[in-house]
Design a protein around this motif. Sequence first.
Motif, PDB file in Angstrom:
ATOM      1  N   ALA A  72      17.363 -38.247 -44.789  1.00 21.60           N
ATOM      2  CA  ALA A  72      17.365 -37.002 -44.023  1.00 21.60           C
ATOM      3  C   ALA A  72      16.573 -37.153 -42.725  1.00 21.60           C
ATOM      4  N   HIS A  73      15.383 -37.757 -42.807  1.00 25.44           N
ATOM      5  CA  HIS A  73      14.581 -37.952 -41.598  1.00 25.44           C
ATOM      6  C   HIS A  73      15.273 -38.903 -40.625  1.00 25.44           C
ATOM      7  N   THR A  77      16.294 -38.072 -36.729  1.00 28.67           N
ATOM      8  CA  THR A  77      15.838 -38.884 -35.605  1.00 28.67           C
ATOM      9  C   THR A  77      17.002 -39.409 -34.787  1.00 28.67           C
ATOM     10  N   ALA A  78      18.040 -39.870 -35.463  1.00 28.87           N
ATOM     11  CA  ALA A  78      19.176 -40.480 -34.765  1.00 28.87           C
ATOM     12  C   ALA A  78      19.994 -39.475 -33.975  1.00 28.87           C
ATOM     13  N   LEU A 110      23.132 -38.453 -46.346  1.00 32.03           N
ATOM     14  CA  LEU A 110      23.628 -38.653 -44.980  1.00 32.03           C
ATOM     15  C   LEU A 110      24.949 -37.919 -44.746  1.00 32.03           C
ATOM     16  N   VAL A 111      25.891 -38.083 -45.669  1.00 27.80           N
ATOM     17  CA  VAL A 111      27.216 -37.476 -45.496  1.00 27.80           C
ATOM     18  C   VAL A 111      27.118 -35.955 -45.524  1.00 27.80           C
ATOM     19  N   TRP A 117      24.831 -30.013 -40.927  1.00 29.28           N
ATOM     20  CA  TRP A 117      24.140 -29.857 -39.656  1.00 29.28           C
ATOM     21  C   TRP A 117      25.087 -29.956 -38.460  1.00 29.28           C
ATOM     22  N   GLU A 118      26.329 -30.355 -38.723  1.00 27.68           N
ATOM     23  CA  GLU A 118      27.338 -30.522 -37.667  1.00 27.68           C
ATOM     24  C   GLU A 118      26.851 -31.502 -36.588  1.00 27.68           C
ATOM     25  N   THR A 119      26.298 -32.629 -37.057  1.00 32.12           N
ATOM     26  CA  THR A 119      25.787 -33.621 -36.112  1.00 32.12           C
ATOM     27  C   THR A 119      26.885 -34.537 -35.570  1.00 32.12           C
TER      28      THR A 119
END
Length: 287
Positions: A72-73, A77-78, A110-111, A117-119
């Motif tokens: 998650a972190h 960050t990415a 991650l998925v 979060w709609e990243t």
Amino acid sequence: MTPTDWPAPAKLNLFLHVVGRRPDGYHRLQTVFQFLDYGDTVRVTPRTDGAIRIHHRLEGLDPEQDLVARAAHRLQTATGATQGADLTVTKRLPAGGGLGGGSSDAATTLVALNRLWETGLDEEALARLGLELGADVPVFVRGQAAWAEEVGEALTPVELPEPWFLVVVPPVAVSTAAIFADPELNRAMPPITMDDYLAGRGGNALEAVVAAREPEVAAALEWLGAFAPARMTGSGACLFAAFDQQPAAEAVAARLPTRWSGFVARGCNRSPLLDGEWIDYWGVAKR
């Protein structure tokens, strides 16, 4: 915000060879990964304040090393994401079992967060982030049964039979690092091809090392092998045998000695994670 449950399925290494060592010290591998319709569940509740809160405690694991928190972190960050999450893992997969539980939990995190979060990261970008967390994480992110090489991250999707597996779980946690450091490990196996594997070649290079160190693994391997060809997955300690039909696998599971646990699950070429948001359905036969 509404919590959602996401599957973190187990994997099997249907074979595992060590074919050399890289200049960076990592072992070069060949293996085939296939998923099971059984595993952990990651519950995710998005937060607006950016905080990452972990609501589980994994036995024997420093919270700072929890792969779910690290995933998650790392995604924050990415991507510069300003959202956070409450995260809870319901564990079914044993630590040190060779079923990929921690890596699967990280990949699912991650998925799930990438979507919630709609990243907007694509599969390739998520797999690269996953590789920073562990060599097995990318195959769980991609979610396809695969022929794998190098440290396990060079993946080629494959279509395999999807039998029913009986997985036997001895009461042993195996250290992957210790097994790969063992001087008895054969690190120079000749490479094979996928055709070689399909023709019946291939074993688990780590199996003999683990069995010599862990009598319970050796005993369980012998017991299971009396019913069907049996093999260890990953660096152990779990063992598996394939059956064409579920009742056949369950019949052997019913005879499992009480000192071991186990479960019956279907092999899957497509990970349940690819279906996205999930209701906890891991209702397969288990002892």
